[in-house]
Design a protein around this motif. Sequence first.
Motif, PDB file in Angstrom:
ATOM      1  N   ILE A  60       0.124  -0.643   6.830  1.00 59.58           N
ATOM      2  CA  ILE A  60      -0.656  -1.344   5.820  1.00 59.58           C
ATOM      3  C   ILE A  60      -1.456  -2.451   6.506  1.00 59.58           C
ATOM      4  N   LEU A  61      -2.659  -2.661   6.083  1.00 62.54           N
ATOM      5  CA  LEU A  61      -3.519  -3.735   6.579  1.00 62.54           C
ATOM      6  C   LEU A  61      -3.772  -3.654   8.080  1.00 62.54           C
ATOM      7  N   ALA A  62      -3.951  -2.467   8.608  1.00 61.02           N
ATOM      8  CA  ALA A  62      -4.297  -2.332  10.017  1.00 61.02           C
ATOM      9  C   ALA A  62      -5.758  -2.748  10.203  1.00 61.02           C
ATOM     10  N   GLY A  63      -6.162  -2.907  11.395  1.00 60.61           N
ATOM     11  CA  GLY A  63      -7.530  -3.321  11.690  1.00 60.61           C
ATOM     12  C   GLY A  63      -7.499  -4.412  12.733  1.00 60.61           C
ATOM     13  N   ASP A  64      -8.139  -5.559  12.447  1.00 60.63           N
ATOM     14  CA  ASP A  64      -8.169  -6.661  13.399  1.00 60.63           C
ATOM     15  C   ASP A  64      -6.837  -7.401  13.477  1.00 60.63           C
ATOM     16  N   MET A  65      -6.034  -7.283  12.442  1.00 57.76           N
ATOM     17  CA  MET A  65      -4.755  -7.982  12.406  1.00 57.76           C
ATOM     18  C   MET A  65      -3.638  -7.011  12.777  1.00 57.76           C
ATOM     19  N   PRO A  66      -2.501  -7.538  13.220  1.00 53.33           N
ATOM     20  CA  PRO A  66      -1.364  -6.637  13.458  1.00 53.33           C
ATOM     21  C   PRO A  66      -0.988  -5.933  12.154  1.00 53.33           C
ATOM     22  N   ALA A  67      -0.687  -4.670  12.266  1.00 51.12           N
ATOM     23  CA  ALA A  67      -0.364  -3.874  11.081  1.00 51.12           C
ATOM     24  C   ALA A  67       1.023  -4.220  10.557  1.00 51.12           C
ATOM     25  N   VAL A  68       1.162  -4.088   9.262  1.00 48.34           N
ATOM     26  CA  VAL A  68       2.455  -4.219   8.608  1.00 48.34           C
ATOM     27  C   VAL A  68       2.937  -2.798   8.344  1.00 48.34           C
TER      28      VAL A  68
END
Length: 101
Positions: free
Chosen positions: A42-50
């Motif tokens: 979840i919420l992958a991309g520029d931030m570390p994924a959850v």
Amino acid sequence: MYLGESDLTAILADLAAAGGGVEVTLGGVTVTGLLDREAIEILAGDMPAVVAAEEIVHVQSGALPGLQSGAAITVGGTAYVVLKVLPYGDGAMVRALLRTP
């Protein structure tokens, strides 16, 4: 009737006899299903994924009357609430996304 539906009934019965399935109960109806725990990002991309784990049970289409979002269901002796029911493949099976109540 779905392609291979008669085979699916036999396969699920063999799976239950071998102890490879899980009992799935809705109301007064109990069938054999397959419990799956799937990791999703979840919420992958520029931030570390959850990473979250989803619990899903696969059952034969139409085997559990009333299987729909919000239904109270028991899978392998554990109580769940159905989040969503999705058919897949040729529609002979559905997967029900679960959450604990």
